[in-house]
Scaffold this active site. Sequence first.
Site, PDB file in Angstrom:
ATOM      1  CD  GLU A  48      -3.147  -0.878   0.494  1.00 62.27           C
ATOM      2  OE1 GLU A  48      -3.085  -0.068  -0.455  1.00 62.27           O
ATOM      3  OE2 GLU A  48      -4.174  -1.525   0.793  1.00 62.27           O
ATOM      4  CD  GLU A 106      -3.847  -7.150   2.276  1.00 65.36           C
ATOM      5  OE1 GLU A 106      -4.915  -6.585   2.616  1.00 65.36           O
ATOM      6  OE2 GLU A 106      -2.738  -6.605   2.348  1.00 65.36           O
TER       7      GLU A 106
HETATM    8  C1  GAL Z   1      -5.418  -3.741   3.071  1.00 61.99           C
HETATM    9  C2  GAL Z   1      -4.100  -3.614   3.768  1.00 61.99           C
HETATM   10  C3  GAL Z   1      -4.045  -4.418   5.042  1.00 61.99           C
HETATM   11  C4  GAL Z   1      -5.287  -4.219   5.863  1.00 61.99           C
HETATM   12  C5  GAL Z   1      -6.487  -4.586   5.049  1.00 61.99           C
HETATM   13  C6  GAL Z   1      -7.774  -4.352   5.779  1.00 61.99           C
HETATM   14  O1  GAL Z   1      -5.589  -2.645   2.272  1.00 61.99           O
HETATM   15  O2  GAL Z   1      -3.061  -4.008   2.942  1.00 61.99           O
HETATM   16  O3  GAL Z   1      -2.914  -4.027   5.758  1.00 61.99           O
HETATM   17  O4  GAL Z   1      -5.388  -2.884   6.220  1.00 61.99           O
HETATM   18  O5  GAL Z   1      -6.529  -3.765   3.895  1.00 61.99           O
HETATM   19  O6  GAL Z   1      -7.879  -4.990   6.985  1.00 61.99           O
END
Ligand code: GAL
Length: 947
Positions: A406, A475
């Site tokens: 990010e 993620e």
């Molecule tokens: C993503 C980020 C993570 C966490 C997640 C939401 O954007 O990379 O670190 O913040 O969102 O829980």
Amino acid sequence: MSYVEDPAPGHGSLPPRAAFVSDAPALSLNGTWRFRLSPAVAAAPAGVERDDFDDSAWDELPVPSMWQLHGHGRPAYTNVQYPFPVDPPHVPSGNPTGDHRLRFDLPADWPAGPAVLRFDGIDSCGRIWLNGTELGVTKGSRLPSEFEVGPLLRPHGNVLVVRVHQWSAASYLEDQDMWWLSGIFRSVTLLARPDGGIGDYWVRADYDHTTGQGTVRVETGPDVVLDLPELGVTAHPAGVPLTLPVEPWSAESPRLYEGTLSTAAERVPVRIGFRTVSIEDGQLKVNGRPLLLRGVNRHEHDPHTGRAVSRETMLADVLLMKRHNVNAVRTSHYPPDPAFLELCDEYGLWVIDECDLETHGFGPLEWAGNPSSEPMWLEAYLDRIRRTVERDKNRPSVILWSLGNESHTGENLARMAEWVRHRDPTRPVHYEGDHECSYVDIHSRMYATHEDVERIGRREDDNSRRRDLPFIQCEYGHAMGNGPGGLLEYRELFERYPNCQGGFIWEWIDHGLADGGHFAYGGDFGETIHDGNFVIDGLVFPDRTPSPGLVEYAKIIEPVRIAADASGIRVSNHYDFVDTAHLKFGWVLEEEGIAVVQGVLDVPAVQSGQSTVVPLPSLPSTAGESWLTVSASLASATPWAPAGHVVGWGQLPVSAAPEAAPLPPRGPVFRTGGKLLLGAGEFDPLTGTLTTLGGHPVEGPRLDVWRATTDNDRGEFAGRPEADQWREAGLHRLQHRVITVDADGEELVVRTRVAPPAQPFGLFADYTWTAFADRLRLRLEVTPDGSWPCTLPRLGLTMAVPGTLGSAEWFGGGPGEAYPDSRQSVRIGRFSSSVDALQTPYVFPQENGNRTAVRWARLTAPDGTGLHIAGEPQFDFTARRWTAADLEAARHTDDLVPGELVHLTLDVAHHGLGSASCGPGVLPQYRLLPQKTAFTLWFRPLPADAD
Ligand code: GAL
């Protein structure tokens, strides 16, 4: 400019090198140090570096630690936003500064000569002195720094002083979604460095899957020899490549060869894993095979010590991951303690090793001034990736380098990638923020919807570079609170499209901090700016108890899948490498959840990617509903689980419930003493609601559609939050209008209209009660009226029974909770639990504990009296000692105080969970729309147990 606000990396340290131990003397400086916290740099005492500085009035602090968790200052949580003005590289003048002092002696046999002082992690910036001489400054909180100290050491009374600042220019690069915590949070070690010793080494151990040969190449100093006794290699000149037949390393079969690198002066134990990472045909492969990453994002977290985690905690994570079929870890969003990666090598996990870098707080400012494209930060970016790669280059588990998280995109990131390619061409580069994939080797996304993954899988992308790369979700499946839902459908996509190679659930652990009787989250420490419970989004609770989300994930990603039908049992091997020879297959036939007969199945070893069908065992006929459960378990113990540990299972319905026996004659409705009596029930003649059942006072059952909203119901990532729509519609405050209570025949028929205030729409709910001997049948018909604006949270009944009915037993889905889009992990069986243990203690209280596909349930008091509820055919239930409204109002687990009653929900349907807290909402097939529904339940009072 002061070093604190200097965007450059630290200074004074030695060039980065691999993390390793050797037989050279080492002295751990972990332990009790002296500590003093000052509210600002300017307020910190002068002269702390001097030997004769008097620190006797200071506090004591363990090292490693994070000082906010030892009573100095307070933790603070923000996700994206910086907790200070965005004015790079400046930081607040109120910059908490912790002075740490340690007096130490050298062991008697400590050798004279060079020595290195190593800090494995200081958050965020440290200035270091030894015996009055300044060594330098560290930045890069989760990266090591080493300083040459040999000439400064004395046998006794060494004084090591570290001044740590909570904020520094580097804080702009460390905006990860986690607690802001400070201190010397990883080990401090003094290492003797013998002349002629091994300063650094890099073992590259490739594996050629076409020949079965491994090649070791060691990059190190002169005169180093390699010994690998298991491979018959002795005193091989390390710099000369060596090719020989070996067993490869994989996460599934983490074969490590133990050996040593040595010179006359020093001996370094090494553990070598042979594997080759490649990208071919748009797929990420290891040893020639494409991977399916069944991963998690892991932050380092302990509810008592924050990011200072012990080796036991790291091992606990690895074991829990392995036992839940996880095969990959992304070290979000910084290199972990180096010991964690050694455990990954040893136990077998694929690792994306991520650099300590995130500048997310520039996002809300449209990335204006983002360090990723500002030249003044280039050195810091390069320094961070160098220290990451150099430290971890010897770990076979590390298959991808990640530039960070990010931080948008920019020249500095491209330069990091270029540096990595040049330094380590053996591992591809990952970074999600390079959306064009111009300097990365993997197309990575976060929280892509199922539709998006499908499009990527079909290679419908018009960016040809991106289209042809392997795709992973770095993620997905945001595990906040109750959820995520929809994992099965992701798995189906990952398996359908060869370029879709899986992903990493966000995230492994809830970062709750132990605080009195509960776990705390953002805002609990009086922070003026914070992001609440967004830090509570893991698959395990803060104390590492698996949440239902982890149990579900384990089932979704099981490496062996078992499906059965009348023609046989199909065993499919979903491992990427190994066959199934290490597993044994057991079966059990259960009638109404009670084992009738069991045995072992003879399943020939199934190769990776293959399946086989074996005949069903011969099964006796049963009178009741029966199920065959087949499980694949470890035939013998592995380092991560005992023999018998189940890795996959499947169920086959064998015989259905028998036809119901003919019903006894219906009992009549009586009116007496202002009551309506029907069988075992007493009803209120005005409202037609049940008031007593078999002598137990009860409230309800009556129609209800509300659930205490989940984080995902409230989530804002998939359009207007479902919870807002429900609340706006007034579903939490339905009113019940009795239209007629008809008790004239053999049935009690109660017509009602249930609707929220101020709204024209509603639901007709018609209850028809009939008595058959000791049983009462309730048929509920629900008919929507008017035009509904939203989905329903759930549909069913709410009922309260006496609190003495504290034990539950049921036949149906279990043992854990389940919702329509998160129910793969429940099997049909007979389960029992106290009412208290039916609750899932989500750190932020919300709907939980629903048991699904329940044929019957019994709630009993210690004397055996209670209530038997049967579905026709099934229902869902929860039982809790508080109402849904109490659950909704609670902010921490200990806000939930047991009341006098047990509150039941008895449901025909639930809305799915989805993952809208950060991802897609509930998939269409799991959305609960108001529609005409009929639902039948049977109630029977239970007499006291016969003595
Ligand atoms: C993503 C980020 C993570 C966490 C997640 C939401 O954007 O990379 O670190 O913040 O969102 O829980």
